[in-house]
Design a protein around this motif. Structure first.
Motif, PDB file in Angstrom:
ATOM      1  N   GLN A  81       7.989  42.273  38.625  1.00 28.89           N
ATOM      2  CA  GLN A  81       8.311  42.923  37.362  1.00 28.89           C
ATOM      3  C   GLN A  81       7.343  42.328  36.342  1.00 28.89           C
ATOM      4  O   GLN A  81       7.462  41.139  36.000  1.00 28.89           O
ATOM      5  N   LEU A  82       6.389  43.134  35.911  1.00 26.50           N
ATOM      6  CA  LEU A  82       5.341  42.643  35.025  1.00 26.50           C
ATOM      7  C   LEU A  82       5.933  41.969  33.794  1.00 26.50           C
ATOM      8  O   LEU A  82       6.904  42.440  33.214  1.00 26.50           O
ATOM      9  N   ASP A  83       5.305  40.856  33.410  1.00 31.70           N
ATOM     10  CA  ASP A  83       5.716  40.041  32.261  1.00 31.70           C
ATOM     11  C   ASP A  83       7.140  39.522  32.368  1.00 31.70           C
ATOM     12  O   ASP A  83       7.741  39.120  31.373  1.00 31.70           O
ATOM     13  N   GLU A  84       7.694  39.494  33.575  1.00 31.41           N
ATOM     14  CA  GLU A  84       9.044  38.962  33.777  1.00 31.41           C
ATOM     15  C   GLU A  84       9.109  37.996  34.953  1.00 31.41           C
ATOM     16  O   GLU A  84       9.256  36.802  34.759  1.00 31.41           O
ATOM     17  N   GLU A 153       7.278  32.250  28.267  1.00 31.84           N
ATOM     18  CA  GLU A 153       6.966  32.491  26.852  1.00 31.84           C
ATOM     19  C   GLU A 153       5.720  33.356  26.759  1.00 31.84           C
ATOM     20  O   GLU A 153       4.795  33.208  27.549  1.00 31.84           O
ATOM     21  N   THR A 154       5.710  34.270  25.791  1.00 27.17           N
ATOM     22  CA  THR A 154       4.544  35.121  25.581  1.00 27.17           C
ATOM     23  C   THR A 154       4.219  35.157  24.089  1.00 27.17           C
ATOM     24  O   THR A 154       5.102  35.382  23.275  1.00 27.17           O
ATOM     25  N   THR A 155       2.944  34.917  23.776  1.00 27.91           N
ATOM     26  CA  THR A 155       2.438  35.095  22.413  1.00 27.91           C
ATOM     27  C   THR A 155       1.375  36.182  22.489  1.00 27.91           C
ATOM     28  O   THR A 155       1.169  36.776  23.548  1.00 27.91           O
ATOM     29  N   GLN A 156       0.682  36.398  21.401  1.00 25.34           N
ATOM     30  CA  GLN A 156      -0.306  37.485  21.395  1.00 25.34           C
ATOM     31  C   GLN A 156      -1.397  37.299  22.446  1.00 25.34           C
ATOM     32  O   GLN A 156      -1.795  38.250  23.097  1.00 25.34           O
ATOM     33  N   GLU A 157      -1.884  36.066  22.632  1.00 23.48           N
ATOM     34  CA  GLU A 157      -2.991  35.855  23.571  1.00 23.48           C
ATOM     35  C   GLU A 157      -2.659  34.943  24.745  1.00 23.48           C
ATOM     36  O   GLU A 157      -3.505  34.712  25.600  1.00 23.48           O
ATOM     37  N   ARG A 158      -1.455  34.411  24.802  1.00 19.21           N
ATOM     38  CA  ARG A 158      -1.111  33.463  25.866  1.00 19.21           C
ATOM     39  C   ARG A 158       0.263  33.799  26.452  1.00 19.21           C
ATOM     40  O   ARG A 158       1.160  34.258  25.757  1.00 19.21           O
ATOM     41  N   THR A 178      -0.637  28.252  31.884  1.00 18.59           N
ATOM     42  CA  THR A 178      -0.865  28.898  30.596  1.00 18.59           C
ATOM     43  C   THR A 178      -1.951  29.929  30.836  1.00 18.59           C
ATOM     44  O   THR A 178      -3.079  29.591  31.191  1.00 18.59           O
ATOM     45  N   MET A 179      -1.575  31.184  30.670  1.00 23.90           N
ATOM     46  CA  MET A 179      -2.463  32.288  30.996  1.00 23.90           C
ATOM     47  C   MET A 179      -3.013  32.922  29.723  1.00 23.90           C
ATOM     48  O   MET A 179      -2.264  33.241  28.802  1.00 23.90           O
ATOM     49  N   ALA A 183      -5.317  40.628  23.833  1.00 18.65           N
ATOM     50  CA  ALA A 183      -4.214  40.852  22.892  1.00 18.65           C
ATOM     51  C   ALA A 183      -3.663  42.265  22.899  1.00 18.65           C
ATOM     52  O   ALA A 183      -2.510  42.477  22.581  1.00 18.65           O
ATOM     53  N   GLN A 184      -4.427  43.264  23.276  1.00 19.57           N
ATOM     54  CA  GLN A 184      -4.000  44.650  23.076  1.00 19.57           C
ATOM     55  C   GLN A 184      -2.848  45.091  23.972  1.00 19.57           C
ATOM     56  O   GLN A 184      -2.161  46.038  23.635  1.00 19.57           O
ATOM     57  N   ASP A 185      -2.609  44.420  25.091  1.00 21.55           N
ATOM     58  CA  ASP A 185      -1.605  44.926  26.015  1.00 21.55           C
ATOM     59  C   ASP A 185      -0.329  44.097  26.094  1.00 21.55           C
ATOM     60  O   ASP A 185       0.474  44.288  26.982  1.00 21.55           O
ATOM     61  N   THR A 186      -0.106  43.163  25.176  1.00 22.49           N
ATOM     62  CA  THR A 186       1.121  42.391  25.237  1.00 22.49           C
ATOM     63  C   THR A 186       2.313  43.264  24.935  1.00 22.49           C
ATOM     64  O   THR A 186       2.198  44.287  24.284  1.00 22.49           O
ATOM     65  N   LYS A 187       3.457  42.868  25.442  1.00 22.84           N
ATOM     66  CA  LYS A 187       4.671  43.643  25.234  1.00 22.84           C
ATOM     67  C   LYS A 187       5.000  43.738  23.750  1.00 22.84           C
ATOM     68  O   LYS A 187       4.818  42.785  23.016  1.00 22.84           O
ATOM     69  N   GLU A 188       5.502  44.869  23.333  1.00 21.13           N
ATOM     70  CA  GLU A 188       5.891  45.025  21.935  1.00 21.13           C
ATOM     71  C   GLU A 188       7.029  44.066  21.651  1.00 21.13           C
ATOM     72  O   GLU A 188       7.920  43.881  22.451  1.00 21.13           O
ATOM     73  N   GLY A 189       6.978  43.445  20.470  1.00 19.81           N
ATOM     74  CA  GLY A 189       8.019  42.531  20.069  1.00 19.81           C
ATOM     75  C   GLY A 189       7.822  41.117  20.567  1.00 19.81           C
ATOM     76  O   GLY A 189       8.626  40.262  20.316  1.00 19.81           O
ATOM     77  N   SER A 190       6.774  40.871  21.352  1.00 18.45           N
ATOM     78  CA  SER A 190       6.544  39.515  21.870  1.00 18.45           C
ATOM     79  C   SER A 190       5.721  38.712  20.909  1.00 18.45           C
ATOM     80  O   SER A 190       4.920  39.179  20.186  1.00 18.45           O
TER      81      SER A 190
END
Length: 190
Positions: A81-84, A153-158, A178-179, A183-190
């Motif tokens: 599950q991407l980003d999860e 944890e997810t920020t704009q670039e990490r 730490t990945m 920045a353009q594809d991060t989840k909305e609200g993260s």
């Protein structure tokens, strides 16, 4: 006391339901029967072999990997599950171990965890910026490493991804990655 065929088959069905990635050899040992007996029981119960069970789980639980081609992932992804979260398995074979002691070279276990940390990122670009790792015990030829990744944890670039690897529920590796991500594809609200 030896179990009847019916009792054994019911326990076999329940065991595979709880641990779908258990091998026929492990089942044979658990039930004190031959591998052939396990295979015949599975056939009678219409339970597919391990490879088919893995494919079945993977087909129902996989998002599409974006950050690298699926064939470049070390190990076989069985849940994503991407980003999860994500899970992969790696069977340690002769080509993964030192010939003199049959212990897996650490870079294989690390590569499984690192590529899973890359695969979990919902972005076209994901690079490892930093890794904090710890090996708990050696992994030996013939063992199956199950790596479980979870986004912490997810920020704009990490994105921070924790990966824990196990052999039969025993911890063998832990890593915090730490990945870097574009920045353009991060989840909305993260």
């Amino acid at each position: 006391m030896k179990k009847s065929k019916k009792e054994r088959q019911e326990l076999l069905r329940e065991t595979i339901k709880l641990t779908p990635f258990i091998t026929d050899e492990e089942l044979a040992e658990k039930f004190s029967v031959s591998v052939q007996t396990i295979r015949l029981d599975r056939l009678e119960l219409s339970i597919p072999e391990l490879r088919e069970r893995i494919k079945s789980v993977a087909e129902t639980k996989l998002d599409d990997v974006k950050a690298l081609p699926l064939e470049e992932v070390i190990g076989e992804i069985i849940d994503l599950q991407l980003d999860e979260s994500a899970i992969s398995i790696l069977d340690i074979k002769e080509e993964h171990v030192f010939s003199r002691n049959k212990i897996a070279r650490g870079h294989h276990v690390f590569a499984q965890a690192n590529s899973l940390a890359v695969a979990i990122i919902n972005d076209e670009l994901a690079l490892t910026a930093k890794a904090n790792i710890r090996f708990s015990r050696p992994v030996r030829v013939g063992e199956r490493v199950v790596a479980k990744a979870k986004v912490k944890e997810t920020t704009q670039e990490r994105t921070i991804v924790e990966v824990n690897s196990y052999v039969e529920n025993e911890p063998v590796f832990k890593g915090e990655f730490t990945m870097y991500r574009s920045a353009q594809d991060t989840k909305e609200g993260s």
